[in-house]
Every structure is written in C-alpha cells, then in structure tokens.
Enzyme design. Structure first.
Site, PDB file in Angstrom:
ATOM      1  N   ASP A  29       0.899  -1.157  -0.142  1.00 45.47           N
ATOM      2  CA  ASP A  29       0.063  -0.043   0.018  1.00 45.47           C
ATOM      3  C   ASP A  29       0.854   1.247   0.118  1.00 45.47           C
ATOM      4  O   ASP A  29       0.642   2.067   0.717  1.00 45.47           O
ATOM      5  CB  ASP A  29      -0.986  -0.003   1.123  1.00 45.47           C
ATOM      6  N   GLU A  52     -11.267   0.111  -3.086  1.00 48.25           N
ATOM      7  CA  GLU A  52     -10.592   0.536  -2.064  1.00 48.25           C
ATOM      8  C   GLU A  52      -9.419   1.158  -2.720  1.00 48.25           C
ATOM      9  O   GLU A  52      -9.384   1.538  -3.804  1.00 48.25           O
ATOM     10  CB  GLU A  52     -10.251  -0.751  -1.081  1.00 48.25           C
TER      11      GLU A  52
HETATM   12  O1  FUB Z   1      -3.119  -3.654   3.576  1.00 44.93           O
HETATM   13  C1  FUB Z   1      -4.416  -3.916   4.262  1.00 44.93           C
HETATM   14  C2  FUB Z   1      -5.481  -3.652   3.057  1.00 44.93           C
HETATM   15  O2  FUB Z   1      -5.289  -4.372   1.932  1.00 44.93           O
HETATM   16  C3  FUB Z   1      -5.415  -2.162   2.668  1.00 44.93           C
HETATM   17  O3  FUB Z   1      -5.810  -1.247   3.477  1.00 44.93           O
HETATM   18  C4  FUB Z   1      -6.187  -2.123   1.362  1.00 44.93           C
HETATM   19  O4  FUB Z   1      -6.030  -1.312   0.634  1.00 44.93           O
HETATM   20  C5  FUB Z   1      -5.532  -3.756   0.976  1.00 44.93           C
HETATM   21  O5  FUB Z   1      -4.302  -3.370   0.252  1.00 44.93           O
END
Ligand code: FUB
Length: 348
Positions: free
Chosen positions: A32, A248
């Site tokens: 991320d 997301e």
């Molecule tokens: O890394 C944890 C979660 O998985 C993140 O917040 C999302 O974007 C996904 O990458």
C-alpha cells in the site's frame, strides 16, 4: 536499523525474472505505498506487513499489521533507507489492531501521517470499527505522535490526502468488504451489516468518499461526499460491474488541469482511473492502470519525480502469501490525450 528476517514459513514466489519490477526493500514486508516528494527526496509511506497464522478471509483479518516504517530515497532507483518504527498501534489511544494503508502530508513545518485502524468497539464478528487517525512529526520519517481520537466524522479506511494547486487539501478514503464502507450505507454504522457489499448488482456501486480537510489538517471541514464514478453513458458504475466499480485504495493526482481519481477494484484486482474536472468529481471511468499483480490486493500511489511519472504498487513476489507483500515502482506513461498506458506487472 532494526529489521526482521523472513520466517521459514514463507514459500518462495515466482522467479524474479517473471516480474517487470523488483521489490524496493527485501528485509521487511511492505504494501500500500503512498509516495511523496518532500524537500527533494522521495518518501514512501507503506503498510508494514507481518507474518501471522490467521487464515485469509473476506474481512482481511490476515492483514494484522501493528506499526509503520517509512522508506526514503534520493531518487528512483537509488538506495532505499528503511526508517525506524514511525508509529506503533500501542501508542494510538483509540486503536486496537490492523494498522492498514497509510498516507502522509506536509503543511507549515509539520508532517502528518494518516492511518486507518480498528477502534475498541465490537461488531458481530467481535471486531472494532475502522476509523482514520492522524499523527504528527517534525520529520518526514517520524516518529509520529498520534492524536488521542480518530478524525471526527471519519470511518472506513485507506486515507489518501491530496493538496490542490490552490492549497486546499482533501482526504479520499473508504473501502468495501473488510473496509466496512457498506456498513455505513444507511448513514450510520451497522455493526450487523454485510461483510462484503450490499448485494445489489443492478444498483449504483458504493462510492469512495472525499472530504475537504480543515486548516489544521487534523479534521474534516465538511461531511464526506461521494466520489462518484460514471460510465460511458454518464451513469454511475453499477455494483455488479466488478472490473470498474470502486473497492478500495483511493489516490488522487492532477495532470493537465484534470483530476485523476484512481482506485482498486478489489476482487477483480485492477488499478483503475477515472477523470474529472474538480476534486469532488464526478469522475468518468477511463481505463486500467495496472493489470492484476501476484497476490490478492493491489494498492498504489502515483507521483511525479525526476521529471517522470511513477506508479508505486505492491505484489507478493518475495513470499507468495497474500498478507506478506513487497512494494515496487515502475514508470507510468501517458498518451497525448491524457490516457494512461496500461501496465502488465508480470510482463518482464
Ligand atoms: O493492507 C491492508 C489493506 O489491504 C489495505 O488497507 C487495502 O488497500 C489492501 O491493500
């Protein structure tokens, strides 16, 4: 600097030659990546993945991260320095677990670290509600000191703070499934709500959120709004359109006077972009930035540095496990009309 070695449980991934790009660091797991240029250097604010025996599930319980480490480099391709712990969940009064995808910003001599974590409430799964916190430091590497409470009015996860040319800053955030955005669809949190989406395939998809930040960079100046993604007919992309709908990993940047709203499609594993005329949108779906990487999640940032555009992203090359990822960077190429050339991360 303290590092931890890879455990014996980590299976090897595909050979390095199978990948277009190589991990930026190999002594810790990172994901991320939110990249920024501060004072002429490149800083990357990633999630810091850790080994766990928790099995993969739709809530993302296997992403059990507890702290953040900042990466710094003088230039793309140069030596990468891994900073010490920048913020630990034990020093965040309101948070219980899961320090997920962070971002950072700078204003008036202070660096701000934005991060999601579960609070100490309990839902039907016995898990806390995701909120978004902020912590400050005089150094871009930290350590950061957390505010005692999450940002008022914040919820869900994956904060990305964008500062426009007029100096106004906006936070984009949200994520469905484990990110809980669907639980807020009724205007307040439903602790018994769905663990995935609303199951209404022929209805407009849930949107990521955007809110202008207050001058203190620690508050919202307004109620979060929907960052709506429109299809080619000017209609909102539908819930069932899994290759285009928001899941997301929001990230905003501007180029040529246009606002590029970029995001992950989650279960179809694309990074997409949609273009608008202002920070709030709506944004017209335009295409894929990155085809699926090795691993379930895909999450990124896009910056200009050293006169070029760069995509920071992550895959699971080092571990072949979904929850143990490694950050990479690759050049992003724009066509003359402002569209982006889609990248295939597995094409070496
Ligand atoms: O890394 C944890 C979660 O998985 C993140 O917040 C999302 O974007 C996904 O990458």
């Amino acid at each position: 600097l303290p590092t931890h070695a890879f455990g014996a449980e980590d299976a090897p991934g595909a050979p390095a030659s199978a990948f277009r790009d190589q991990p930026l660091v190999t002594s810790i797991y990172t994901a991320d990546p939110s990249a920024h240029v501060f004072g002429g250097k490149i800083y990357v604010y990633p999630s810091h993945d850790i080994p766990t025996d928790i099995p993969n599930d739709d809530l993302g319980n296997q992403y059990a991260m507890r702290d953040y480490r900042v990466l710094r480099m003088d230039r793309i391709g140069g030596k990468v320095t891994i900073g010490p712990v920048a913020l630990d969940v034990k020093n965040v009064p309101w948070a219980s677990q899961q320090m997920w995808a962070p971002d950072a910003a700078y204003r008036n001599g202070t660096y701000y670290l934005y991060f999601p974590a579960r609070d100490k409430t309990k839902d039907k799964n016995g898990l806390g509600t995701f909120r978004i916190g902020v912590a400050t430091s005089k150094s871009p590497m930290g350590p950061f000191k957390a505010e005692p409470k999450p940002i008022a009015g914040s919820y869900s996860m994956d904060p990305a703070v964008f500062t426009d040319t007029d100096g106004k800053s906006y936070m984009y955030f949200g994520g469905i499934w484990g990110g809980q955005l669907q639980r807020w669809a009724g205007g307040k949190f439903d602790p018994n709500g769905s663990d995935t989406d609303l199951g209404r395939n022929d209805q407009p998809a849930l949107s990521g959120k955007v809110a202008r930040m207050g001058a203190d960079m620690k508050s919202f100046a307004e109620k979060p709004r929907d960052a709506v993604i429109l299809d080619e007919n000017g209609k909102p992309v539908l819930t069932g359109d899994h290759e285009r709908r928001f899941f997301e990993a929001s990230w905003m940047f501007t180029r040529g006077g246009k606002y590029y709203y970029t995001y992950s499609t989650g279960d179809t594993h694309f990074l997409n972009y949609a273009i608008g005329d202002n920070p709030y949108g709506p944004f017209k779906y335009t295409g894929h930035i990155l085809k699926p990487v090795q691993g379930w999640t895909t999450h990124h940032s896009i910056i200009q540095a050293n006169g070029k555009w760069w995509l920071f992203y992550a895959d699971t090359q080092l571990s072949n496990k979904n929850h143990l990822r490694n950050v990479k960077v690759t050049e992003l190429t724009f066509n003359a009309d402002g569209t982006i050339q889609t990248i295939d991360p597995l094409q070496a």
